[in-house]
Design a protein around this motif. Structure first.
Motif, PDB file in Angstrom:
ATOM      1  N   PRO A   8     -24.865 -49.505  -0.587  1.00 57.70           N
ATOM      2  CA  PRO A   8     -24.720 -50.756  -1.333  1.00 57.70           C
ATOM      3  C   PRO A   8     -24.432 -51.940  -0.410  1.00 57.70           C
ATOM      4  CG  PRO A   8     -22.708 -49.482  -1.451  1.00 57.70           C
ATOM      5  CD  PRO A   8     -23.699 -48.624  -0.711  1.00 57.70           C
ATOM      6  N   ALA A   9     -24.610 -53.131  -0.901  1.00 60.75           N
ATOM      7  CA  ALA A   9     -24.356 -54.326  -0.111  1.00 60.75           C
ATOM      8  C   ALA A   9     -22.860 -54.572   0.048  1.00 60.75           C
ATOM      9  CB  ALA A   9     -25.025 -55.546  -0.747  1.00 60.75           C
ATOM     10  N   THR A  10     -22.123 -54.262  -1.004  1.00 63.72           N
ATOM     11  CA  THR A  10     -20.675 -54.474  -0.992  1.00 63.72           C
ATOM     12  C   THR A  10     -19.989 -53.282  -1.624  1.00 63.72           C
ATOM     13  OG1 THR A  10     -21.061 -56.839  -1.277  1.00 63.72           O
ATOM     14  CG2 THR A  10     -18.831 -56.059  -1.652  1.00 63.72           C
ATOM     15  N   LEU A  11     -18.874 -52.906  -1.050  1.00 66.46           N
ATOM     16  CA  LEU A  11     -18.164 -51.724  -1.539  1.00 66.46           C
ATOM     17  C   LEU A  11     -16.673 -51.927  -1.337  1.00 66.46           C
ATOM     18  CD1 LEU A  11     -19.027 -48.951  -2.671  1.00 66.46           C
ATOM     19  CD2 LEU A  11     -18.974 -48.083  -0.337  1.00 66.46           C
ATOM     20  N   VAL A  12     -15.894 -51.678  -2.377  1.00 67.30           N
ATOM     21  CA  VAL A  12     -14.435 -51.705  -2.269  1.00 67.30           C
ATOM     22  C   VAL A  12     -13.941 -50.324  -2.649  1.00 67.30           C
ATOM     23  CG1 VAL A  12     -12.296 -52.763  -3.054  1.00 67.30           C
ATOM     24  CG2 VAL A  12     -14.366 -54.147  -2.876  1.00 67.30           C
ATOM     25  N   GLN A  13     -13.257 -49.682  -1.722  1.00 70.05           N
ATOM     26  CA  GLN A  13     -12.855 -48.293  -1.940  1.00 70.05           C
ATOM     27  C   GLN A  13     -11.371 -48.128  -1.626  1.00 70.05           C
ATOM     28  OE1 GLN A  13     -15.556 -46.971  -3.645  1.00 70.05           O
ATOM     29  NE2 GLN A  13     -15.414 -45.105  -2.386  1.00 70.05           N
ATOM     30  N   PRO A  14     -10.688 -47.239  -2.335  1.00 69.41           N
ATOM     31  CA  PRO A  14      -9.284 -46.960  -1.995  1.00 69.41           C
ATOM     32  C   PRO A  14      -9.186 -46.048  -0.775  1.00 69.41           C
ATOM     33  CG  PRO A  14      -9.954 -45.674  -3.909  1.00 69.41           C
ATOM     34  CD  PRO A  14     -11.104 -46.569  -3.575  1.00 69.41           C
ATOM     35  N   VAL A  15      -8.065 -46.164  -0.089  1.00 68.63           N
ATOM     36  CA  VAL A  15      -7.791 -45.259   1.025  1.00 68.63           C
ATOM     37  C   VAL A  15      -7.875 -43.815   0.542  1.00 68.63           C
ATOM     38  CG1 VAL A  15      -5.993 -44.462   2.600  1.00 68.63           C
ATOM     39  CG2 VAL A  15      -6.369 -46.900   2.301  1.00 68.63           C
ATOM     40  N   GLY A  16      -8.507 -42.977   1.351  1.00 71.47           N
ATOM     41  CA  GLY A  16      -8.603 -41.567   1.012  1.00 71.47           C
ATOM     42  C   GLY A  16      -9.825 -41.193   0.195  1.00 71.47           C
ATOM     43  N   SER A  17     -10.575 -42.177  -0.244  1.00 69.11           N
ATOM     44  CA  SER A  17     -11.772 -41.879  -1.038  1.00 69.11           C
ATOM     45  C   SER A  17     -12.959 -41.622  -0.105  1.00 69.11           C
ATOM     46  CB  SER A  17     -12.082 -43.038  -1.979  1.00 69.11           C
ATOM     47  OG  SER A  17     -12.397 -44.202  -1.248  1.00 69.11           O
ATOM     48  N   PRO A  18     -14.013 -40.991  -0.633  1.00 67.37           N
ATOM     49  CA  PRO A  18     -15.192 -40.728   0.207  1.00 67.37           C
ATOM     50  C   PRO A  18     -16.086 -41.956   0.310  1.00 67.37           C
ATOM     51  CG  PRO A  18     -15.491 -39.811  -1.974  1.00 67.37           C
ATOM     52  CD  PRO A  18     -14.107 -40.364  -1.941  1.00 67.37           C
ATOM     53  N   LEU A  19     -17.017 -41.889   1.271  1.00 68.52           N
ATOM     54  CA  LEU A  19     -17.935 -42.996   1.496  1.00 68.52           C
ATOM     55  C   LEU A  19     -19.341 -42.466   1.722  1.00 68.52           C
ATOM     56  CD1 LEU A  19     -18.522 -46.045   2.313  1.00 68.52           C
ATOM     57  CD2 LEU A  19     -18.196 -45.256   4.672  1.00 68.52           C
ATOM     58  N   LYS A  79     -15.306 -38.456   4.496  1.00 68.94           N
ATOM     59  CA  LYS A  79     -14.665 -37.658   3.446  1.00 68.94           C
ATOM     60  C   LYS A  79     -13.425 -38.375   2.922  1.00 68.94           C
ATOM     61  CE  LYS A  79     -16.293 -33.192   5.109  1.00 68.94           C
ATOM     62  NZ  LYS A  79     -15.924 -31.865   5.653  1.00 68.94           N
ATOM     63  N   LYS A  80     -12.722 -39.074   3.842  1.00 61.55           N
ATOM     64  CA  LYS A  80     -11.495 -39.779   3.446  1.00 61.55           C
ATOM     65  C   LYS A  80     -11.398 -41.075   4.227  1.00 61.55           C
ATOM     66  CE  LYS A  80      -8.487 -35.928   2.120  1.00 61.55           C
ATOM     67  NZ  LYS A  80      -7.183 -35.269   2.356  1.00 61.55           N
ATOM     68  N   LEU A  81     -11.553 -42.191   3.544  1.00 58.66           N
ATOM     69  CA  LEU A  81     -11.524 -43.477   4.210  1.00 58.66           C
ATOM     70  C   LEU A  81     -10.117 -43.879   4.648  1.00 58.66           C
ATOM     71  CD1 LEU A  81     -13.981 -45.479   1.956  1.00 58.66           C
ATOM     72  CD2 LEU A  81     -14.275 -45.004   4.397  1.00 58.66           C
ATOM     73  N   LEU A  82     -10.081 -44.589   5.780  1.00 63.54           N
ATOM     74  CA  LEU A  82      -8.842 -45.170   6.287  1.00 63.54           C
ATOM     75  C   LEU A  82      -8.939 -46.688   6.157  1.00 63.54           C
ATOM     76  CD1 LEU A  82      -8.668 -43.178   9.648  1.00 63.54           C
ATOM     77  CD2 LEU A  82      -7.531 -42.586   7.491  1.00 63.54           C
ATOM     78  N   LEU A  83      -7.788 -47.345   6.180  1.00 70.71           N
ATOM     79  CA  LEU A  83      -7.793 -48.803   6.138  1.00 70.71           C
ATOM     80  C   LEU A  83      -8.632 -49.377   7.286  1.00 70.71           C
ATOM     81  CD1 LEU A  83      -4.068 -49.658   5.314  1.00 70.71           C
ATOM     82  CD2 LEU A  83      -6.052 -50.005   3.823  1.00 70.71           C
ATOM     83  N   SER A  84      -8.556 -48.733   8.430  1.00 68.49           N
ATOM     84  CA  SER A  84      -9.254 -49.221   9.612  1.00 68.49           C
ATOM     85  C   SER A  84     -10.769 -49.069   9.517  1.00 68.49           C
ATOM     86  CB  SER A  84      -8.749 -48.488  10.857  1.00 68.49           C
ATOM     87  OG  SER A  84      -8.916 -47.093  10.702  1.00 68.49           O
ATOM     88  N   ASP A  85     -11.246 -48.411   8.483  1.00 65.56           N
ATOM     89  CA  ASP A  85     -12.699 -48.279   8.297  1.00 65.56           C
ATOM     90  C   ASP A  85     -13.309 -49.525   7.679  1.00 65.56           C
ATOM     91  OD1 ASP A  85     -12.245 -44.804   7.428  1.00 65.56           O
ATOM     92  OD2 ASP A  85     -12.900 -45.670   9.343  1.00 65.56           O
ATOM     93  N   SER A  86     -12.484 -50.448   7.232  1.00 66.48           N
ATOM     94  CA  SER A  86     -13.019 -51.690   6.669  1.00 66.48           C
ATOM     95  C   SER A  86     -13.858 -52.423   7.707  1.00 66.48           C
ATOM     96  CB  SER A  86     -11.873 -52.603   6.227  1.00 66.48           C
ATOM     97  OG  SER A  86     -11.175 -52.064   5.139  1.00 66.48           O
ATOM     98  N   GLY A  87     -14.947 -53.001   7.251  1.00 66.25           N
ATOM     99  CA  GLY A  87     -15.804 -53.738   8.165  1.00 66.25           C
ATOM    100  C   GLY A  87     -17.184 -53.932   7.587  1.00 66.25           C
ATOM    101  N   PHE A  88     -18.043 -54.447   8.416  1.00 68.24           N
ATOM    102  CA  PHE A  88     -19.423 -54.701   8.033  1.00 68.24           C
ATOM    103  C   PHE A  88     -20.281 -53.695   8.776  1.00 68.24           C
ATOM    104  CE2 PHE A  88     -22.504 -57.111   5.990  1.00 68.24           C
ATOM    105  CZ  PHE A  88     -23.468 -57.608   6.841  1.00 68.24           C
ATOM    106  N   TYR A  89     -21.006 -52.885   8.020  1.00 69.00           N
ATOM    107  CA  TYR A  89     -21.798 -51.805   8.598  1.00 69.00           C
ATOM    108  C   TYR A  89     -23.272 -52.181   8.571  1.00 69.00           C
ATOM    109  CZ  TYR A  89     -17.617 -48.965   8.563  1.00 69.00           C
ATOM    110  OH  TYR A  89     -16.358 -48.489   8.805  1.00 69.00           O
TER     111      TYR A  89
END
Lengths: 112, 113
Positions: A8-19, A79-89
């Motif tokens: 997706p173009a934009t994604l907001v996910q909680p910590v610990g959720s998959p991506l 499998k589990k997102l961290l806060l530090s995974d935020s960014g533009f991919y």
């Protein structure tokens, strides 16, 4: 002509959720595929690249992984997102290894 | 070490001014490429130019020009008569292409009307 799609173009996910971020290329065969991350105010960091189906090279060890199930499909996962995974991919492709990179429109991930 | 330095984090100019974006690179390769990419607010990086290390001729494309100085390991980018549409982040990169491309941190250019 060749085109590259990312979603997706934009994604907001909680910590610990998959991506799962997906990238597909049209109009070319056997492209080299890349995943980059651009943190806020930072340059581009190469995460993974692939020169063929099932062939993945990792540049930076972290909780992300990549897969290439089809010739023109490249998937970035966690499998589990961290806060530090935020960014533009950004997904990119090139015809051969030593070539100009063509980028997709990017996926902005915010981990809360 | 392989490294690209863009010392200017942000530049702000008024429309019609000329502006130069600096790029200094370090490389162990004897043959390499130099690149510039533009990232407009939409986010997608757009390829602008690739130069081969053995070709030191300056290049001009419309309002854009590039100055390659191998002696100082620099590949500077000049926009003449800047326009608001030039507002973007500009990335310099060096390497042998593909996954061997090293990007600088980028320079954010603001062009005010």
């Amino acid at each position: 002509s060749q085109t590259i799609h990312q979603w997706p173009a934009t994604l907001v996910q909680p910590v610990g959720s998959p991506l799962s971020l997906e990238c597909t290329v049209e109009g070319t065969s056997n492209p080299n595929l890349y995943w980059y991350r651009q943190a806020a105010g930072r340059g581009l960091q190469l995460l993974f690249y692939s020169v063929g189906i099932g062939q993945i090279s990792s540049e930076v060890p972290q909780n992300l992984s990549a897969s290439r199930p089809q010739d023109r499909q490249f998937i970035l996962s966690s499998k589990k997102l961290l806060l530090s995974d935020s960014g533009f991919y950004l997904c990119a492709w090139s015809v051969v290894t030593a070539d100009v990179l063509t980028f997709g429109a990017g996926s902005r991930l915010t981990v809360l | 070490a392989q490294k690209v330095t863009q010392a200017q984090t942000e530049i702000s100019v008024v429309e019609k001014e000329d502006v130069t974006l600096d790029c200094v690179y370090e490389t162990r390769d004897t043959t390499y490429y130099l690149f510039w990419y533009k990232q407009p607010p939409s986010g997608e990086l757009v390829f602008l130019i690739r130069r081969n290390s053995f070709d030191e001729q300056n290049e001009i494309s419309g309002r854009y020009s590039w100055n390659f100085q191998k002696s100082t390991s620099s590949f500077n980018f000049t926009i003449t008569a800047s326009q608001v549409v030039d507002s973007a982040v500009y990335f310099c990169a060096s390497g042998t292409g593909g996954f061997k491309t090293i990007f600088g941190a980028g320079t954010r250019l603001f062009v005010k009307a």
